[in-house]
Enzyme design. Structure first.
Site, PDB file in Angstrom:
ATOM      1  N   ARG A   1       0.826  -1.206   0.000  1.00 52.57           N
ATOM      2  CA  ARG A   1       0.000   0.000   0.000  1.00 52.57           C
ATOM      3  C   ARG A   1       0.866   1.264   0.000  1.00 52.57           C
ATOM      4  O   ARG A   1       0.514   2.260  -0.629  1.00 52.57           O
ATOM      5  CB  ARG A   1      -0.944  -0.002   1.197  1.00 52.57           C
ATOM      6  CG  ARG A   1      -1.909   1.169   1.207  1.00 52.57           C
ATOM      7  CD  ARG A   1      -2.912   1.093   2.326  1.00 52.57           C
ATOM      8  NE  ARG A   1      -3.980   0.128   2.033  1.00 52.57           N
ATOM      9  CZ  ARG A   1      -4.230  -0.942   2.754  1.00 52.57           C
ATOM     10  NH1 ARG A   1      -3.488  -1.216   3.807  1.00 52.57           N
ATOM     11  NH2 ARG A   1      -5.202  -1.752   2.431  1.00 52.57           N
ATOM     12  N   ALA A   2       1.993   1.223   0.689  1.00 51.46           N
ATOM     13  CA  ALA A   2       2.857   2.401   0.749  1.00 51.46           C
ATOM     14  C   ALA A   2       3.366   2.777  -0.636  1.00 51.46           C
ATOM     15  O   ALA A   2       3.425   3.965  -0.992  1.00 51.46           O
ATOM     16  CB  ALA A   2       4.029   2.143   1.697  1.00 51.46           C
TER      17      ALA A   2
END
Length: 665
Positions: A275-276
């Site tokens: 997700r980062a």
């Protein structure tokens, strides 16, 4: 209605303003979590942002704000034919901390659904916020299941309501903004990761900037409309810039060099999952559009990392947030395009403040965001006037996983993960008539209550005729959070460095367990001649760990004074939060040497807890070949149980919970 404070009139807080504007340009970034002390313009900036968002066109009469150009085919108020709509300002919807699940996602009229087979749906706040801003103040105090629902809707762009076979879905795309004061408790790392960006804010320590804050606030309070009019030009400019950036966003190119920098940065800082990487890519693209460029540069990747990564590196409540900027720059140089440089950033780009005139002096937060020392750092100077035997703080031993300590019986407190309780979520154990609004229907019990009356009610078809007094509420058994009050002996008998380090390690382990189980914690210590409330009950276990780390030892052992102070803390907390049950954890070797008749006084104080049925555990810190067993005697007076430091470990105290319940019951 009072005119909101202008966004461009907020002094300083460049990172906060930038993060909000990037989400206004590209809501796909995933929202903003704003962390900071009280009085730092968090709420003011968020509320002011709604005035900058362009107007939205909505289908007339649609409660779900469908776009007339592309209406939601599954809208509960639909179907809608594409066509002209009605323009209205973008909404900002606030979710209160005490909101129910029905208030957030909406509620079905269960009675009409059963009796008439119609989807009578009352929209919630997620529907109101569609195509606008959803603002959650004190998001860290929101119940975990509500935060989960909120973040799921934000990630999927839709809200689903499922109740007893009846389901409703509607679009829910909004800019999610949460604010919190870390002193009141942290969000779980899993929930932190769901926010796209995070910003740490703090009040400036620069006098000139603080003067400007006060000057503008007083001017606004004296004449809100006039103050807003003086900033109208800047507001219009930023509003136009947002529109331009939105139009430019699809044309922005995220090249392979920038993608490699993003991937390398996330790998270098060991963030979990992917997700980062995705958030950084979207943020860097929005930064380029905001700066008026169609190419993502290294400076965009750097700024995206500073906004998207710090909260994703926090794995437990005692980790300090933040990012090593030297390591970040080194990674970007190693994997960057040689033709790009972030030594000469665009002055009109992301740091330009969205059209606000630059404030004098350094920006707020430059010197106020340093992390608190970890628990047990040691090295604290000896207090002035320390008596004989006084010692400075010692480092805590390595924390370990503890066995679960729980309060016996069934409570009705706030949802959590420690003791058994009647909650809105959990295992269904029975049914009852609803008191007030029906929230969790027990379908079988409702049908059973209505079935005998069908002929008398004139039923002629296959449908079941249901009336209000047939409805049954489901009883659910789940888990609650508790108040875990630590009463720690810091006297001379505990002062041996190796011993106190083990004691602090045990308390630190119990604090980690309290964090995971969503408890409130408090810390009372006793030494010398008195007991002291080192930390009043709070949800911030990292604050408790910091106080524990700086705790000095020495002096006599006023056990009675410590117990009486703890009893007073519980009395006050019971008035504030009567539904939250307490678990008292006394960490001591059982000696009592302070005050008149110290042993008898300690016994009398302990029996106060037993008389009130307060659950308690004594962690016996006595060591050496000769043991007096005083901690066990204290546990008997408290009506609790005693465990040694070794027995506290999860792999070595089988049956402790049963012992606690048996001794307290």
């Amino acid at each position: 209605m009072t005119t909101p404070f202008p966004f461009t009139a907020v002094v300083g807080q460049d990172d906060l303003r930038l993060a909000l504007l990037l989400n206004a340009v590209s809501p796909a970034v995933g929202g903003v979590l704003v962390r900071g002390e009280k009085g730092t313009a968090k709420s003011t900036a968020v509320r002011a942002l709604s005035g900058l968002l362009p107007e939205v066109a909505a289908v007339p009469g649609c409660r779900f704000s469908c776009d007339p150009g592309a209406p939601d085919p599954g809208c509960p108020d639909g179907p809608h034919e594409p066509g002209a709509g009605t323009a209205r300002p973008a909404r900002m919807v606030e979710l209160p901390v005490g909101a129910s699940e029905d208030r957030l996602v909406g509620a079905l009229d269960i009675e009409r659904a059963l009796a008439e087979g119609v989807k009578a749906f009352e929209p919630g706040l997620l529907a109101d916020a569609h195509r606008g801003i959803l603002y959650v103040d004190e998001v860290n105090l929101l119940h975990d299941h509500l935060v989960d629902l909120l973040l799921d809707a934000a990630a999927m762009g839709a809200s689903y309501v499922e109740r007893e076979g009846v389901s409703v879905r509607h679009a829910a795309r909004f800019l999610l903004v949460g604010t919190m004061n870390p002193e009141e408790g942290e969000l779980r790392p899993q929930l932190l990761d769901r926010f796209g960006l995070t910003v740490e804010v703090a009040a400036s320590r620069e006098p000139d900037q603080r003067v400007e804050v006060v000057r503008r606030r007083l001017a606004y309070d004296a004449d809100p409309d006039g103050f807003a009019a003086r900033w109208a030009h800047e507001e219009t400019a930023v509003r136009a810039r947002i529109v331009t950036a939105r139009e430019l966003l699809p044309q922005v190119r995220l090249g392979d060099p920038a993608l490699r920098q993003i991937a390398a940065t996330c790998a270098a800082f060991e963030v979990d999952g992917m997700r980062a990487d995705i958030v950084m890519a979207r943020t860097a693209t929005a930064l380029a559009a905001w700066a008026g460029r169609t190419e993502v540069l290294a400076e965009d990747v750097r700024q995206a990392a500073l906004l998207a990564l710090p909260h994703r590196r926090r794995r437990n409540p005692f980790d300090a947030p933040g990012l090593d900027e030297d390591k970040l720059d080194e990674t970007l140089r190693e994997f960057g395009d040689q033709g790009q440089s972030d030594d000469d950033p665009d002055p009109d780009g992301p740091g330009g403040g969205g059209g606000q005139p630059p404030a004098e002096g350094p920006q707020g937060g430059d010197d106020a965001g340093s992390a608190a020392p970890e628990a047990g750092d040691g090295g604290e100077p000896q207090p002035a006037g320390a008596g004989a035997g006084e010692q400075s703080a010692v480092r805590a031993a390595e924390p370990f996983r503890t066995k679960v300590l729980s309060v016996p019986g069934i409570g009705t407190g706030a949802a959590g993960r420690r003791s058994r309780a009647r909650t809105e979520h959990g295992r269904t154990t029975g049914a009852r008539r609803p008191r007030g609004a029906l929230t969790k229907l027990h379908l079988a019990a409702t049908v059973q209550a209505a079935a005998p009356h069908q002929r008398a009610r004139g039923r002629r078809g296959p449908g079941l005729v249901v009336r209000r007094d047939d409805l049954r509420q489901a009883n659910r058994l789940g888990r609650e959070s508790n108040l875990v009050l630590f009463v720690v002996d810091a006297s001379g008998s505990m002062a041996a460095r190796q011993r106190m380090g083990a004691v602090k390690g045990a308390v630190l382990s119990l604090l980690l367990d309290a964090y995971q189980r969503r408890d409130k914690v408090g810390l009372v210590t006793f030494r010398g001649s008195a007991g002291e409330v080192v930390l009043p009950p709070t949800s911030s276990v990292d604050a408790a760990a910091a106080r524990l780390g700086s705790l000095p030892t020495g002096g006599r052992t006023p056990l009675a004074a410590g117990l009486l102070r703890a009893h007073e803390v519980l009395r006050v907390e019971r008035l504030r939060d009567p539904a939250r049950r307490a678990l008292v954890v006394v960490v001591t070797d059982g000696r009592a040497t302070g005050g008149p008749e110290p042993v008898a006084a300690a016994g009398r104080a302990a029996r106060l807890f037993a008389a009130e049925g307060v659950a308690s555990v004594v962690v016996d810190c006595e060591s050496g070949p000769v043991r007096l067993g005083l901690a066990g005697q204290l546990a008997g007076e408290l009506g609790g149980t005693a465990v040694t430091l070794d027995e506290l470990r999860a792999d070595s105290i089988a049956g402790l919970v049963k012992d606690v319940q048996r001794r307290v019951a």
